[in-house]
Design a protein around this motif. Sequence first.
Motif, PDB file in Angstrom:
ATOM      1  N   ASP A 198      -1.101  11.987 -15.789  1.00  0.00           N
ATOM      2  CA  ASP A 198      -0.475  10.881 -16.526  1.00  0.00           C
ATOM      3  C   ASP A 198       0.774  11.291 -17.306  1.00  0.00           C
ATOM      4  O   ASP A 198       1.521  10.422 -17.766  1.00  0.00           O
ATOM      5  CB  ASP A 198      -1.476  10.271 -17.517  1.00  0.00           C
ATOM      6  CG  ASP A 198      -2.591   9.516 -16.808  1.00  0.00           C
ATOM      7  OD1 ASP A 198      -2.473   9.296 -15.594  1.00  0.00           O
ATOM      8  OD2 ASP A 198      -3.582   9.161 -17.483  1.00  0.00           O
ATOM      9  N   LYS A 201       4.120  10.006 -15.832  1.00  0.00           N
ATOM     10  CA  LYS A 201       4.133   8.536 -15.861  1.00  0.00           C
ATOM     11  C   LYS A 201       4.410   8.036 -17.277  1.00  0.00           C
ATOM     12  O   LYS A 201       5.217   7.121 -17.483  1.00  0.00           O
ATOM     13  CB  LYS A 201       2.801   7.998 -15.362  1.00  0.00           C
ATOM     14  CG  LYS A 201       2.687   6.477 -15.356  1.00  0.00           C
ATOM     15  CD  LYS A 201       1.293   6.025 -15.004  1.00  0.00           C
ATOM     16  CE  LYS A 201       0.320   6.322 -16.132  1.00  0.00           C
ATOM     17  NZ  LYS A 201      -1.043   5.771 -15.875  1.00  0.00           N
ATOM     18  N   ASP A 202       3.758   8.650 -18.270  1.00  0.00           N
ATOM     19  CA  ASP A 202       3.965   8.223 -19.656  1.00  0.00           C
ATOM     20  C   ASP A 202       5.345   8.630 -20.170  1.00  0.00           C
ATOM     21  O   ASP A 202       5.960   7.903 -20.953  1.00  0.00           O
ATOM     22  CB  ASP A 202       2.873   8.816 -20.560  1.00  0.00           C
ATOM     23  CG  ASP A 202       1.515   8.181 -20.285  1.00  0.00           C
ATOM     24  OD1 ASP A 202       1.488   7.104 -19.656  1.00  0.00           O
ATOM     25  OD2 ASP A 202       0.495   8.755 -20.687  1.00  0.00           O
ATOM     26  N   SER A 205       8.015   6.160 -19.370  1.00  0.00           N
ATOM     27  CA  SER A 205       8.138   4.983 -20.229  1.00  0.00           C
ATOM     28  C   SER A 205       9.272   5.171 -21.239  1.00  0.00           C
ATOM     29  O   SER A 205       9.864   4.203 -21.717  1.00  0.00           O
ATOM     30  CB  SER A 205       6.819   4.704 -20.958  1.00  0.00           C
ATOM     31  OG  SER A 205       6.509   5.735 -21.878  1.00  0.00           O
ATOM     32  N   PRO A 235       4.522   8.682 -26.471  1.00  0.00           N
ATOM     33  CA  PRO A 235       3.477   8.352 -25.497  1.00  0.00           C
ATOM     34  C   PRO A 235       2.840   9.557 -24.831  1.00  0.00           C
ATOM     35  O   PRO A 235       1.849   9.409 -24.120  1.00  0.00           O
ATOM     36  CB  PRO A 235       4.226   7.492 -24.466  1.00  0.00           C
ATOM     37  CG  PRO A 235       5.646   7.946 -24.562  1.00  0.00           C
ATOM     38  CD  PRO A 235       5.867   8.299 -26.004  1.00  0.00           C
ATOM     39  N   ILE A 236       3.390  10.768 -25.052  1.00  0.00           N
ATOM     40  CA  ILE A 236       2.847  11.935 -24.343  1.00  0.00           C
ATOM     41  C   ILE A 236       2.200  12.948 -25.278  1.00  0.00           C
ATOM     42  O   ILE A 236       1.627  13.923 -24.812  1.00  0.00           O
ATOM     43  CB  ILE A 236       3.945  12.632 -23.517  1.00  0.00           C
ATOM     44  CG1 ILE A 236       5.026  13.189 -24.441  1.00  0.00           C
ATOM     45  CG2 ILE A 236       4.529  11.694 -22.490  1.00  0.00           C
ATOM     46  CD1 ILE A 236       6.057  13.995 -23.712  1.00  0.00           C
TER      47      ILE A 236
END
Length: 499
Positions: A198, A201-202, A205, A235-236
Amino acid sequence: MDLSFETIPAFVWVFITIYVIYWINNPRVNKNEPPMVPYKFPIIGHTLDYFFNAENFLAECRQKYGDPFNIYVLGQVNTIAGNEIAQEVYNTDVFNLPSAMQDIFPLHLVLKSHNPETIGQVIKTVREGITANLPLYTGRMQKQIMISINKEIGNCSNPKLIITTNENFAGIIARPLADILVGQEISKKEDVVKAFADFTKDFLSIVAIPPILSFIHPKVHIQFIALLLIFGWSPIGKHVTTLKKHLRPVLEKRLEDKKILDDKYEPPLDIIEYLMDSPEYETKVITDDYLNKICEFLFIIVVVSIHTTSSHITCALYEFAGRPELWDDIYEEQVRIDKECNGELSSQLINKMVKLDSFVRESLRNTIPVAASPHRCLETYTLKNGMTIPKGRVVQTYIMDIHYNTTTYGPEPRTFLPYHGLENNLSASKTDKNYFIFGSGRHACPGRFFAVNEIKVGLHKLILNYHIKTPSGKTEKKVQIGPFAFPPVSGLIFENRKK
Protein backbone atom coordinates in the motif's frame (compact mmCIF):
# COMPACT_ATOMS: atom_id res chain seq x y z
CA MET A 1 -24.00 43.68 -13.79
CA ASP A 2 -23.36 47.00 -12.06
CA LEU A 3 -19.77 47.85 -11.22
CA SER A 4 -19.36 49.88 -8.06
CA PHE A 5 -16.34 52.07 -7.45
CA GLU A 6 -15.13 49.58 -4.84
CA THR A 7 -14.99 46.67 -7.31
CA ILE A 8 -12.67 48.43 -9.77
CA PRO A 9 -9.46 47.97 -7.68
CA ALA A 10 -10.22 44.25 -7.38
CA PHE A 11 -10.34 43.88 -11.17
CA VAL A 12 -7.14 45.89 -11.47
CA TRP A 13 -5.35 43.61 -9.01
CA VAL A 14 -6.60 40.51 -10.78
CA PHE A 15 -5.31 41.89 -14.09
CA ILE A 16 -1.95 42.79 -12.54
CA THR A 17 -1.63 39.33 -10.93
CA ILE A 18 -2.38 37.56 -14.22
CA TYR A 19 0.06 39.81 -16.06
CA VAL A 20 2.83 39.19 -13.51
CA ILE A 21 2.33 35.40 -13.67
CA TYR A 22 2.38 35.57 -17.45
CA TRP A 23 5.53 37.70 -17.44
CA ILE A 24 7.27 35.36 -14.99
CA ASN A 25 6.29 32.27 -16.95
CA ASN A 26 6.58 33.66 -20.46
CA PRO A 27 8.81 31.05 -22.11
CA ARG A 28 12.12 32.43 -23.24
CA VAL A 29 13.59 30.13 -25.86
CA ASN A 30 16.96 30.87 -27.43
CA LYS A 31 17.63 30.60 -31.14
CA ASN A 32 19.72 27.48 -30.89
CA GLU A 33 17.15 25.51 -28.87
CA PRO A 34 14.67 22.92 -30.21
CA PRO A 35 11.67 24.57 -31.89
CA MET A 36 8.88 25.86 -29.63
CA VAL A 37 5.43 24.56 -30.54
CA PRO A 38 3.07 27.56 -30.78
CA TYR A 39 0.18 27.74 -28.31
CA LYS A 40 -3.02 29.78 -28.03
CA PHE A 41 -3.44 30.46 -24.32
CA PRO A 42 -0.94 32.41 -22.20
CA ILE A 43 0.06 30.81 -18.88
CA ILE A 44 -1.84 27.59 -19.73
CA GLY A 45 0.22 26.95 -22.86
CA HIS A 46 0.00 23.30 -23.95
CA THR A 47 -1.11 21.99 -20.54
CA LEU A 48 -4.62 20.99 -21.62
CA ASP A 49 -3.42 19.27 -24.79
CA TYR A 50 -0.71 17.42 -22.85
CA PHE A 51 -3.00 16.12 -20.10
CA PHE A 52 -6.16 15.50 -22.11
CA ASN A 53 -4.92 14.56 -25.60
CA ALA A 54 -1.27 13.62 -25.10
CA GLU A 55 -1.01 10.87 -27.69
CA ASN A 56 -2.44 12.83 -30.64
CA PHE A 57 -0.92 16.13 -29.53
CA LEU A 58 2.66 14.86 -29.27
CA ALA A 59 2.33 12.83 -32.49
CA GLU A 60 1.29 15.97 -34.38
CA CYS A 61 4.14 17.96 -32.83
CA ARG A 62 6.65 15.24 -33.69
CA GLN A 63 5.50 15.12 -37.30
CA LYS A 64 5.58 18.90 -37.73
CA TYR A 65 8.61 19.93 -35.65
CA GLY A 66 10.84 16.86 -35.64
CA ASP A 67 12.86 15.52 -32.72
CA PRO A 68 13.28 17.18 -30.26
CA PHE A 69 10.76 20.00 -29.76
CA ASN A 70 9.63 22.23 -26.88
CA ILE A 71 6.19 22.50 -25.27
CA TYR A 72 4.94 24.73 -22.45
CA VAL A 73 3.25 22.76 -19.64
CA LEU A 74 2.35 23.78 -16.07
CA GLY A 75 4.28 27.00 -16.22
CA GLN A 76 7.55 25.72 -17.66
CA VAL A 77 9.12 24.75 -20.96
CA ASN A 78 9.68 21.01 -21.44
CA THR A 79 11.80 19.51 -24.20
CA ILE A 80 10.33 16.33 -25.70
CA ALA A 81 12.99 13.84 -26.82
CA GLY A 82 11.88 11.03 -29.11
CA ASN A 83 13.44 8.08 -30.87
CA GLU A 84 16.37 10.02 -32.33
CA ILE A 85 17.43 12.01 -29.25
CA ALA A 86 16.42 10.06 -26.12
CA GLN A 87 19.39 7.68 -26.25
CA GLU A 88 21.79 10.64 -26.13
CA VAL A 89 19.97 12.09 -23.14
CA TYR A 90 20.12 8.83 -21.19
CA ASN A 91 23.81 8.28 -21.95
CA THR A 92 24.92 11.75 -20.86
CA ASP A 93 25.52 12.51 -17.18
CA VAL A 94 24.46 16.13 -17.75
CA PHE A 95 20.83 14.94 -17.75
CA ASN A 96 19.64 13.84 -14.31
CA LEU A 97 16.48 11.83 -13.54
CA PRO A 98 16.25 12.23 -9.71
CA SER A 99 16.56 16.02 -9.93
CA ALA A 100 13.60 16.27 -12.33
CA MET A 101 11.50 13.69 -10.48
CA GLN A 102 11.54 15.75 -7.27
CA ASP A 103 9.18 18.27 -8.87
CA ILE A 104 6.49 15.69 -9.69
CA PHE A 105 7.27 12.83 -7.30
CA PRO A 106 8.44 14.56 -4.09
CA LEU A 107 9.50 11.48 -2.16
CA HIS A 108 12.12 13.55 -0.33
CA LEU A 109 9.33 15.35 1.53
CA VAL A 110 8.12 12.18 3.26
CA LEU A 111 11.35 10.17 3.38
CA LYS A 112 13.88 12.66 4.70
CA SER A 113 16.89 10.50 3.85
CA HIS A 114 15.95 10.51 0.16
CA ASN A 115 18.77 12.41 -1.59
CA PRO A 116 21.25 11.83 -4.45
CA GLU A 117 23.70 10.06 -2.14
CA THR A 118 21.01 7.69 -0.88
CA ILE A 119 19.86 6.98 -4.45
CA GLY A 120 23.42 5.94 -5.27
CA GLN A 121 23.39 3.59 -2.28
CA VAL A 122 20.04 2.14 -3.38
CA ILE A 123 21.41 1.38 -6.86
CA LYS A 124 24.50 -0.26 -5.36
CA THR A 125 22.36 -2.28 -2.92
CA VAL A 126 20.03 -3.55 -5.65
CA ARG A 127 22.96 -4.58 -7.85
CA GLU A 128 25.05 -6.24 -5.15
CA GLY A 129 22.37 -7.39 -2.71
CA ILE A 130 19.58 -8.49 -5.06
CA THR A 131 20.69 -8.90 -8.69
CA ALA A 132 23.94 -10.67 -7.78
CA ASN A 133 22.01 -13.16 -5.63
CA LEU A 134 19.05 -13.86 -7.93
CA PRO A 135 19.75 -17.61 -8.17
CA LEU A 136 19.74 -17.84 -4.36
CA TYR A 137 16.44 -15.97 -4.10
CA THR A 138 14.58 -17.96 -6.78
CA GLY A 139 13.19 -20.69 -4.51
CA ARG A 140 12.04 -18.18 -1.90
CA MET A 141 10.49 -15.98 -4.57
CA GLN A 142 8.28 -18.70 -6.04
CA LYS A 143 7.25 -19.90 -2.58
CA GLN A 144 6.11 -16.41 -1.60
CA ILE A 145 4.37 -15.85 -4.93
CA MET A 146 2.38 -19.06 -4.49
CA ILE A 147 1.35 -18.00 -0.97
CA SER A 148 0.06 -14.74 -2.44
CA ILE A 149 -1.69 -16.39 -5.38
CA ASN A 150 -3.53 -18.72 -3.02
CA LYS A 151 -4.47 -15.77 -0.81
CA GLU A 152 -5.46 -13.28 -3.51
CA ILE A 153 -7.03 -15.63 -6.10
CA GLY A 154 -7.42 -18.99 -4.41
CA ASN A 155 -9.65 -21.84 -5.50
CA CYS A 156 -11.56 -21.14 -8.72
CA SER A 157 -13.39 -24.41 -9.26
CA ASN A 158 -16.09 -22.16 -10.67
CA PRO A 159 -15.03 -19.21 -12.85
CA LYS A 160 -14.21 -16.23 -10.64
CA LEU A 161 -14.20 -12.63 -11.85
CA ILE A 162 -11.59 -10.54 -10.03
CA ILE A 163 -12.17 -6.84 -10.55
CA THR A 164 -9.42 -5.28 -8.42
CA THR A 165 -6.70 -7.08 -10.35
CA ASN A 166 -3.98 -4.43 -10.06
CA GLU A 167 -4.47 -4.07 -6.29
CA ASN A 168 -4.34 -7.84 -5.88
CA PHE A 169 -1.09 -8.05 -7.77
CA ALA A 170 0.48 -5.34 -5.63
CA GLY A 171 0.08 -7.82 -2.78
CA ILE A 172 1.45 -10.69 -4.87
CA ILE A 173 4.53 -8.68 -5.80
CA ALA A 174 5.00 -7.24 -2.29
CA ARG A 175 5.35 -10.60 -0.52
CA PRO A 176 8.51 -11.91 -2.28
CA LEU A 177 10.06 -8.44 -2.14
CA ALA A 178 9.42 -8.30 1.61
CA ASP A 179 11.13 -11.69 1.94
CA ILE A 180 14.23 -10.36 0.20
CA LEU A 181 14.31 -6.95 1.88
CA VAL A 182 13.53 -7.74 5.52
CA GLY A 183 13.98 -11.50 5.71
CA GLN A 184 11.85 -14.58 6.00
CA GLU A 185 10.75 -13.92 9.59
CA ILE A 186 9.37 -10.41 9.14
CA SER A 187 7.88 -11.15 5.71
CA LYS A 188 5.48 -13.59 7.40
CA LYS A 189 3.79 -10.61 9.07
CA GLU A 190 0.72 -9.74 7.01
CA ASP A 191 0.74 -6.11 8.15
CA VAL A 192 4.29 -5.71 6.78
CA VAL A 193 3.28 -7.18 3.41
CA LYS A 194 0.28 -4.86 3.36
CA ALA A 195 2.47 -1.88 4.27
CA PHE A 196 4.77 -2.65 1.33
CA ALA A 197 1.82 -3.20 -1.03
CA ASP A 198 0.00 0.00 0.00
CA PHE A 199 2.94 2.38 0.45
CA THR A 200 3.24 3.55 -3.15
CA LYS A 201 -0.55 3.70 -3.63
CA ASP A 202 -0.87 5.96 -0.58
CA PHE A 203 2.11 8.05 -1.63
CA LEU A 204 0.44 8.58 -5.01
CA SER A 205 -2.40 10.34 -3.17
CA ILE A 206 0.17 13.08 -2.54
CA VAL A 207 1.27 13.11 -6.18
CA ALA A 208 -2.39 13.26 -7.27
CA ILE A 209 -2.91 16.71 -5.74
CA PRO A 210 -3.67 18.94 -8.76
CA PRO A 211 -0.52 21.01 -9.43
CA ILE A 212 -2.40 24.27 -10.00
CA LEU A 213 0.29 26.28 -8.22
CA SER A 214 2.86 24.99 -10.70
CA PHE A 215 1.53 27.59 -13.13
CA ILE A 216 3.31 30.11 -10.93
CA HIS A 217 6.38 27.90 -10.45
CA PRO A 218 6.86 24.15 -9.83
CA LYS A 219 8.56 24.91 -6.50
CA VAL A 220 5.38 26.63 -5.25
CA HIS A 221 3.42 23.39 -5.64
CA ILE A 222 6.15 21.46 -3.81
CA GLN A 223 6.11 23.97 -0.95
CA PHE A 224 2.32 23.60 -0.70
CA ILE A 225 2.69 19.83 -0.28
CA ALA A 226 5.44 20.42 2.28
CA LEU A 227 3.07 22.62 4.30
CA LEU A 228 0.38 19.92 4.28
CA LEU A 229 2.90 17.42 5.62
CA ILE A 230 4.16 19.85 8.28
CA PHE A 231 0.60 20.30 9.55
CA GLY A 232 0.14 16.55 10.01
CA TRP A 233 -1.22 15.14 6.75
CA SER A 234 0.87 12.02 6.07
CA PRO A 235 -0.88 9.09 4.38
CA ILE A 236 2.23 6.88 4.57
CA GLY A 237 3.48 7.44 8.14
CA LYS A 238 1.53 4.41 9.36
CA HIS A 239 3.47 2.12 7.01
CA VAL A 240 6.83 3.28 8.35
CA THR A 241 5.55 2.75 11.90
CA THR A 242 4.45 -0.80 11.05
CA LEU A 243 7.84 -1.73 9.63
CA LYS A 244 9.75 -0.19 12.56
CA LYS A 245 7.70 -2.20 15.05
CA HIS A 246 8.71 -5.52 13.50
CA LEU A 247 12.21 -4.53 12.41
CA ARG A 248 13.62 -3.38 15.76
CA PRO A 249 13.59 -6.75 17.61
CA VAL A 250 15.03 -8.58 14.58
CA LEU A 251 17.91 -6.12 14.18
CA GLU A 252 18.63 -6.15 17.91
CA LYS A 253 18.72 -9.96 17.93
CA ARG A 254 21.09 -10.04 14.97
CA LEU A 255 23.47 -7.62 16.67
CA GLU A 256 23.40 -9.76 19.79
CA ASP A 257 23.97 -12.98 17.83
CA LYS A 258 26.95 -11.45 16.03
CA LYS A 259 28.45 -10.42 19.34
CA ILE A 260 27.99 -13.84 20.94
CA LEU A 261 28.73 -16.12 17.98
CA ASP A 262 31.44 -14.00 16.34
CA ASP A 263 32.92 -16.05 13.45
CA LYS A 264 30.28 -18.76 13.88
CA TYR A 265 27.49 -16.32 13.05
CA GLU A 266 25.67 -17.35 9.87
CA PRO A 267 24.32 -14.20 8.20
CA PRO A 268 20.79 -14.47 6.74
CA LEU A 269 20.45 -13.68 3.04
CA ASP A 270 18.42 -10.45 2.89
CA ILE A 271 18.92 -6.74 2.41
CA ILE A 272 18.77 -5.72 6.07
CA GLU A 273 21.77 -8.01 6.69
CA TYR A 274 23.52 -6.52 3.65
CA LEU A 275 22.94 -3.02 5.03
CA MET A 276 24.16 -3.87 8.53
CA ASP A 277 27.40 -5.13 6.97
CA SER A 278 27.94 -2.00 4.88
CA PRO A 279 30.03 0.92 6.25
CA GLU A 280 27.17 3.41 5.79
CA TYR A 281 24.77 1.41 8.00
CA GLU A 282 27.13 -0.35 10.39
CA THR A 283 26.08 0.11 14.02
CA LYS A 284 26.51 -1.32 17.53
CA VAL A 285 23.12 -0.26 18.83
CA ILE A 286 19.65 0.11 17.24
CA THR A 287 18.62 3.69 17.96
CA ASP A 288 15.42 5.38 16.75
CA ASP A 289 17.46 7.42 14.27
CA TYR A 290 19.13 4.30 12.91
CA LEU A 291 15.79 2.51 12.62
CA ASN A 292 14.27 5.47 10.74
CA LYS A 293 17.23 5.52 8.39
CA ILE A 294 16.95 1.79 7.60
CA CYS A 295 13.15 1.93 7.16
CA GLU A 296 13.29 4.93 4.85
CA PHE A 297 15.99 3.25 2.76
CA LEU A 298 13.85 0.12 2.39
CA PHE A 299 10.77 2.12 1.41
CA ILE A 300 12.75 3.89 -1.31
CA ILE A 301 13.30 0.46 -2.86
CA VAL A 302 9.62 -0.39 -2.31
CA VAL A 303 8.32 2.76 -3.99
CA VAL A 304 10.36 2.23 -7.17
CA SER A 305 9.54 -1.46 -7.50
CA ILE A 306 6.18 -2.76 -6.31
CA HIS A 307 3.80 -0.40 -8.11
CA THR A 308 5.51 -0.64 -11.50
CA THR A 309 6.07 -4.41 -11.30
CA SER A 310 2.48 -5.11 -10.23
CA SER A 311 1.20 -2.89 -13.07
CA HIS A 312 3.41 -4.73 -15.55
CA ILE A 313 2.31 -8.22 -14.50
CA THR A 314 -1.33 -7.08 -14.48
CA CYS A 315 -1.06 -5.72 -18.03
CA ALA A 316 0.75 -8.89 -19.15
CA LEU A 317 -2.11 -10.99 -17.76
CA TYR A 318 -4.66 -8.88 -19.63
CA GLU A 319 -2.67 -9.31 -22.84
CA PHE A 320 -2.51 -13.08 -22.32
CA ALA A 321 -6.16 -13.36 -21.28
CA GLY A 322 -7.33 -11.47 -24.36
CA ARG A 323 -5.24 -13.43 -26.90
CA PRO A 324 -6.55 -17.02 -27.03
CA GLU A 325 -4.37 -17.72 -30.08
CA LEU A 326 -1.34 -17.69 -27.72
CA TRP A 327 -2.77 -19.76 -24.87
CA ASP A 328 -1.74 -23.26 -25.94
CA ASP A 329 1.74 -22.32 -27.12
CA ILE A 330 2.73 -20.48 -23.95
CA TYR A 331 0.95 -22.97 -21.66
CA GLU A 332 2.78 -25.94 -23.24
CA GLU A 333 6.13 -24.27 -22.57
CA GLN A 334 5.19 -23.80 -18.89
CA VAL A 335 4.07 -27.44 -18.57
CA ARG A 336 7.34 -28.67 -20.09
CA ILE A 337 9.43 -26.56 -17.72
CA ASP A 338 7.29 -27.55 -14.73
CA LYS A 339 7.88 -31.23 -15.47
CA GLU A 340 11.58 -30.62 -15.87
CA CYS A 341 11.89 -28.92 -12.48
CA ASN A 342 9.18 -30.90 -10.67
CA GLY A 343 7.58 -27.67 -9.49
CA GLU A 344 10.80 -26.12 -8.07
CA LEU A 345 12.07 -23.50 -10.49
CA SER A 346 15.73 -22.59 -10.80
CA SER A 347 17.26 -19.53 -12.48
CA GLN A 348 18.41 -21.74 -15.37
CA LEU A 349 14.87 -22.95 -15.99
CA ILE A 350 13.43 -19.44 -15.74
CA ASN A 351 15.87 -18.53 -18.52
CA LYS A 352 14.43 -21.38 -20.60
CA MET A 353 11.00 -19.70 -20.63
CA VAL A 354 11.91 -18.10 -23.95
CA LYS A 355 8.37 -17.81 -25.32
CA LEU A 356 7.04 -16.40 -22.06
CA ASP A 357 10.00 -14.02 -21.88
CA SER A 358 9.35 -12.78 -25.40
CA PHE A 359 5.66 -12.36 -24.60
CA VAL A 360 6.55 -10.37 -21.45
CA ARG A 361 8.90 -8.12 -23.43
CA GLU A 362 6.17 -7.36 -25.96
CA SER A 363 3.65 -6.70 -23.20
CA LEU A 364 6.13 -4.30 -21.59
CA ARG A 365 6.72 -2.59 -24.94
CA ASN A 366 3.00 -1.86 -25.10
CA THR A 367 2.56 -1.01 -21.40
CA ILE A 368 3.85 2.50 -21.79
CA PRO A 369 2.97 6.10 -21.04
CA VAL A 370 2.96 8.53 -23.94
CA ALA A 371 5.82 10.40 -22.29
CA ALA A 372 7.61 10.00 -18.97
CA SER A 373 11.04 9.74 -17.27
CA PRO A 374 11.90 13.44 -17.04
CA HIS A 375 15.59 14.38 -16.89
CA ARG A 376 16.83 17.79 -15.79
CA CYS A 377 19.71 19.34 -17.71
CA LEU A 378 22.30 20.23 -15.04
CA GLU A 379 24.54 22.21 -17.40
CA THR A 380 23.86 23.79 -20.77
CA TYR A 381 24.40 21.01 -23.31
CA THR A 382 24.66 20.93 -27.09
CA LEU A 383 23.17 17.84 -28.71
CA LYS A 384 24.92 16.08 -31.57
CA ASN A 385 22.40 17.63 -33.96
CA GLY A 386 23.59 21.11 -32.90
CA MET A 387 20.57 22.07 -30.79
CA THR A 388 21.22 23.40 -27.28
CA ILE A 389 19.39 22.37 -24.11
CA PRO A 390 19.76 25.14 -21.49
CA LYS A 391 20.69 24.52 -17.87
CA GLY A 392 17.64 23.70 -15.74
CA ARG A 393 15.48 22.49 -18.64
CA VAL A 394 13.42 19.33 -18.10
CA VAL A 395 13.61 16.82 -20.96
CA GLN A 396 10.70 14.37 -21.18
CA THR A 397 11.17 11.01 -22.91
CA TYR A 398 8.65 10.49 -25.71
CA ILE A 399 8.39 6.76 -25.04
CA MET A 400 5.58 6.10 -27.51
CA ASP A 401 7.75 7.47 -30.31
CA ILE A 402 10.50 5.03 -29.28
CA HIS A 403 8.40 1.91 -28.76
CA TYR A 404 6.28 2.43 -31.85
CA ASN A 405 8.93 3.35 -34.40
CA THR A 406 8.38 1.76 -37.82
CA THR A 407 12.07 1.07 -38.49
CA THR A 408 12.23 -1.57 -35.75
CA TYR A 409 8.64 -2.75 -35.40
CA GLY A 410 7.43 -2.63 -38.99
CA PRO A 411 4.82 -0.55 -40.84
CA GLU A 412 2.22 -1.27 -38.13
CA PRO A 413 4.28 -0.91 -34.93
CA ARG A 414 1.23 -1.03 -32.64
CA THR A 415 0.59 -4.63 -33.67
CA PHE A 416 1.26 -7.03 -30.79
CA LEU A 417 4.34 -9.06 -31.75
CA PRO A 418 4.55 -11.83 -29.11
CA TYR A 419 7.72 -13.44 -30.44
CA HIS A 420 9.61 -10.39 -31.65
CA GLY A 421 12.06 -10.72 -28.77
CA LEU A 422 12.58 -14.43 -29.36
CA GLU A 423 13.16 -13.96 -33.09
CA ASN A 424 15.65 -11.14 -32.49
CA ASN A 425 17.44 -12.63 -29.45
CA LEU A 426 16.19 -9.84 -27.16
CA SER A 427 15.24 -10.75 -23.60
CA ALA A 428 12.63 -8.83 -21.61
CA SER A 429 15.30 -7.35 -19.32
CA LYS A 430 17.63 -6.26 -22.15
CA THR A 431 17.47 -2.53 -22.85
CA ASP A 432 18.22 -1.00 -26.24
CA LYS A 433 17.48 2.16 -28.20
CA ASN A 434 14.04 0.83 -29.20
CA TYR A 435 12.94 -0.40 -25.76
CA PHE A 436 12.97 2.07 -22.88
CA ILE A 437 10.68 0.45 -20.32
CA PHE A 438 13.66 0.12 -17.96
CA GLY A 439 15.51 3.21 -19.13
CA SER A 440 18.68 2.94 -21.15
CA GLY A 441 22.44 2.94 -21.07
CA ARG A 442 24.39 3.42 -17.85
CA HIS A 443 21.26 4.62 -16.06
CA ALA A 444 19.07 1.62 -16.85
CA CYS A 445 17.06 0.28 -13.92
CA PRO A 446 19.33 -2.01 -11.83
CA GLY A 447 16.32 -3.98 -10.56
CA ARG A 448 15.02 -4.98 -13.98
CA PHE A 449 16.43 -8.53 -13.78
CA PHE A 450 14.63 -9.24 -10.51
CA ALA A 451 11.45 -7.56 -11.78
CA VAL A 452 11.35 -9.62 -14.99
CA ASN A 453 12.07 -12.85 -13.09
CA GLU A 454 9.29 -12.02 -10.63
CA ILE A 455 6.84 -11.35 -13.48
CA LYS A 456 7.81 -14.54 -15.29
CA VAL A 457 7.55 -16.72 -12.17
CA GLY A 458 4.17 -15.17 -11.35
CA LEU A 459 2.84 -15.72 -14.88
CA HIS A 460 4.28 -19.23 -14.99
CA LYS A 461 2.46 -20.26 -11.81
CA LEU A 462 -0.79 -18.54 -12.81
CA ILE A 463 -0.87 -20.00 -16.33
CA LEU A 464 -0.16 -23.48 -14.96
CA ASN A 465 -2.95 -23.28 -12.41
CA TYR A 466 -5.71 -21.29 -14.11
CA HIS A 467 -7.51 -20.70 -17.35
CA ILE A 468 -7.46 -16.90 -17.59
CA LYS A 469 -9.65 -14.81 -19.87
CA THR A 470 -11.23 -11.38 -20.13
CA PRO A 471 -15.00 -10.90 -19.72
CA SER A 472 -15.26 -9.79 -23.35
CA GLY A 473 -13.02 -12.53 -24.70
CA LYS A 474 -10.87 -9.85 -26.35
CA THR A 475 -7.96 -7.64 -25.34
CA GLU A 476 -9.01 -4.80 -23.07
CA LYS A 477 -7.96 -1.18 -23.47
CA LYS A 478 -5.59 0.27 -20.91
CA VAL A 479 -6.74 3.26 -18.90
CA GLN A 480 -5.16 6.48 -20.15
CA ILE A 481 -4.90 9.38 -17.68
CA GLY A 482 -3.06 12.27 -19.21
CA PRO A 483 0.21 10.95 -20.67
CA PHE A 484 0.17 7.93 -18.34
CA ALA A 485 -1.15 4.41 -18.97
CA PHE A 486 -2.65 2.07 -16.35
CA PRO A 487 -3.93 -1.53 -16.49
CA PRO A 488 -7.50 -2.17 -17.67
CA VAL A 489 -10.22 -2.27 -15.03
CA SER A 490 -12.70 -4.73 -16.53
CA GLY A 491 -11.41 -7.59 -14.39
CA LEU A 492 -10.10 -11.04 -15.25
CA ILE A 493 -11.86 -14.41 -15.06
CA PHE A 494 -9.89 -17.22 -13.38
CA GLU A 495 -10.87 -20.89 -13.49
CA ASN A 496 -8.91 -23.88 -12.14
CA ARG A 497 -7.16 -26.00 -14.76
CA LYS A 498 -7.94 -29.70 -14.55
CA LYS A 499 -4.87 -31.53 -13.26
